[in-house]
Scaffold this motif. Sequence first.
Motif, PDB file in Angstrom:
ATOM      1  N   LEU A   1     -52.656-111.949  39.997  1.00 17.28           N
ATOM      2  CA  LEU A   1     -51.699-112.077  41.264  1.00 17.28           C
ATOM      3  C   LEU A   1     -50.461-111.533  40.904  1.00 17.28           C
TER       4      LEU A   1
ATOM      5  N   ARG B   1     -56.689-116.159  37.678  1.00 13.21           N
ATOM      6  CA  ARG B   1     -56.160-115.583  39.006  1.00 13.21           C
ATOM      7  C   ARG B   1     -54.834-115.603  39.165  1.00 13.21           C
ATOM      8  N   GLN B   2     -53.903-116.542  38.408  1.00 18.10           N
ATOM      9  CA  GLN B   2     -52.428-116.366  38.515  1.00 18.10           C
ATOM     10  C   GLN B   2     -52.005-115.408  37.968  1.00 18.10           C
TER      11      GLN B   2
ATOM     12  N   ILE C   1     -59.897-110.233  42.619  1.00 21.18           N
ATOM     13  CA  ILE C   1     -59.172-111.426  41.987  1.00 21.18           C
ATOM     14  C   ILE C   1     -59.657-112.982  42.367  1.00 21.18           C
TER      15      ILE C   1
ATOM     16  N   TYR D   1     -57.829-107.521  46.108  1.00 23.03           N
ATOM     17  CA  TYR D   1     -57.577-109.056  46.236  1.00 23.03           C
ATOM     18  C   TYR D   1     -58.896-109.842  46.050  1.00 23.03           C
TER      19      TYR D   1
ATOM     20  N   GLU E   1     -48.638-108.067  42.489  1.00 24.35           N
ATOM     21  CA  GLU E   1     -47.357-108.213  43.349  1.00 24.35           C
ATOM     22  C   GLU E   1     -46.549-106.870  43.022  1.00 24.35           C
TER      23      GLU E   1
END
Length: 469
Positions: free
Chosen positions: A460, A456-457, A445, A442, A464
């Motif tokens: 992420l 980034r989106q 990221i 993370y 998840e």
Amino acid sequence: MVGRAWVDQALLRGNPWVHIISWAQRPEPLGALRELHGAKDDSFWSPHRRTRRMTPRAVSPAVAHALADEFARGGFRWRHSELAEAFAAIIDPVEAESLALRVVGLIPREPIDPQTTLQAVLADLPELPETVVAPEGEPGGLRFGVPEILDCGALATMLNLTTAELEWFADHGGWLRTAREPLSHYRYRRLPKSTGVRLVEAPKPRLREIQRTINRRILSGIPAHPSCHGFEKGRSAETFAMPHAQADVVVRVDLRDFFSSITVARVRAVFRACGYPDSVATALADLCTHASAIAPLRGLDHRQRTLLRVPHLPQGAPTSPRLANLVARNLDRRISGYARRSGLAYTRYADDLALSGTMDADSAVWAVTRIAEAEGFLVNPAKTSVRRQHQRQILAGLVVNNRPAAPRYAYDQVRALLHNCQRTGAAAQNRQGHNDFRSHVYGLIAWIGETSPARRQRLLAMAELVDWD
């Protein structure tokens, strides 16, 4: 009025209160003028004249010339703070403050020819007689909004320590350097780097909490130079790299052994500049510096051992980044002045210095190297790089040819890592044995997403779907 006046003689002619005379009619020169014109009079060197001493001057003519030249070259304004900043590049900061106050008191507004006037005024300022200094425990003179600490007892109270504990953690005599590991206030860890080994000196929990208190209560309110972007609130690698985007030439200079080259004397000077008495400044400096134990230095190169065996800023202490930025303020000020005169952009992120613009790169590197050496730092030639527009220009890991952004290959590597984590699980991909692999990923990221929200989106969303357990 004799010789050149402060203002044009034409403005004074006809003034009944001013009498203009020739050189031949001049009275016998006094003070500094006797030194300048005494050679015209052979009797000046007579033994009978030796008993008549000149009035001592605050600075010598050579120093006055250097101070005026630094003021002119740095583009400073005629203000107390900026005069003091210019003078501090040449003389002691405390003396610089005093001189600046006297200059502004004599000439409140900027003269027509600031450099010439400043040099003349400084060369003719008499040395002030010694004054009685207030006792160390008396308050007053504090700067930057730091809390009042009258003595070491008050410092111990602020840090929630007894006086004996304060002495133990400060280790004024360096007794713990040869003590066994359980008695040491630091833990040591070696990390590989491109040019050798980095020794991380991390304070143990009790001292770490003391240093965090010093950082929060004292250091946080002291301003760093505007060109400093590392470890400063509201600034980042992106703000460090942004001024150099789309530049013709980008020069990156690395300072060798940045933290360990900052000695306890330079740290003490920071606290003295805050207005603290010597005893308090010494205790604070000793709490924030460390002389490495003997065993962890084995196997390091000679220069590293030489720097680490004396009290220095430990790389791993929470106070070290902030103190390093404050110690390097004069370095930033001088290089910023050089960059401003040359039409260049300058920023610094910890030990990385960046200059950009249209320039002679060799001259820029030479100038920065000389300034760094004068300020007590050493440039690492092996890490100095010059990149032009047709090459990949990288600062703090970000490509700045167009706008600061993480390299494409870094984004592809993290995306591939997350894809493999989805297929085989996170534990199988933790090949380097990170204690908290999820936080490590993370963090990557966040670094990539700092300059690209879209990337980034996407990352992420992939993270998840990973089973981190």
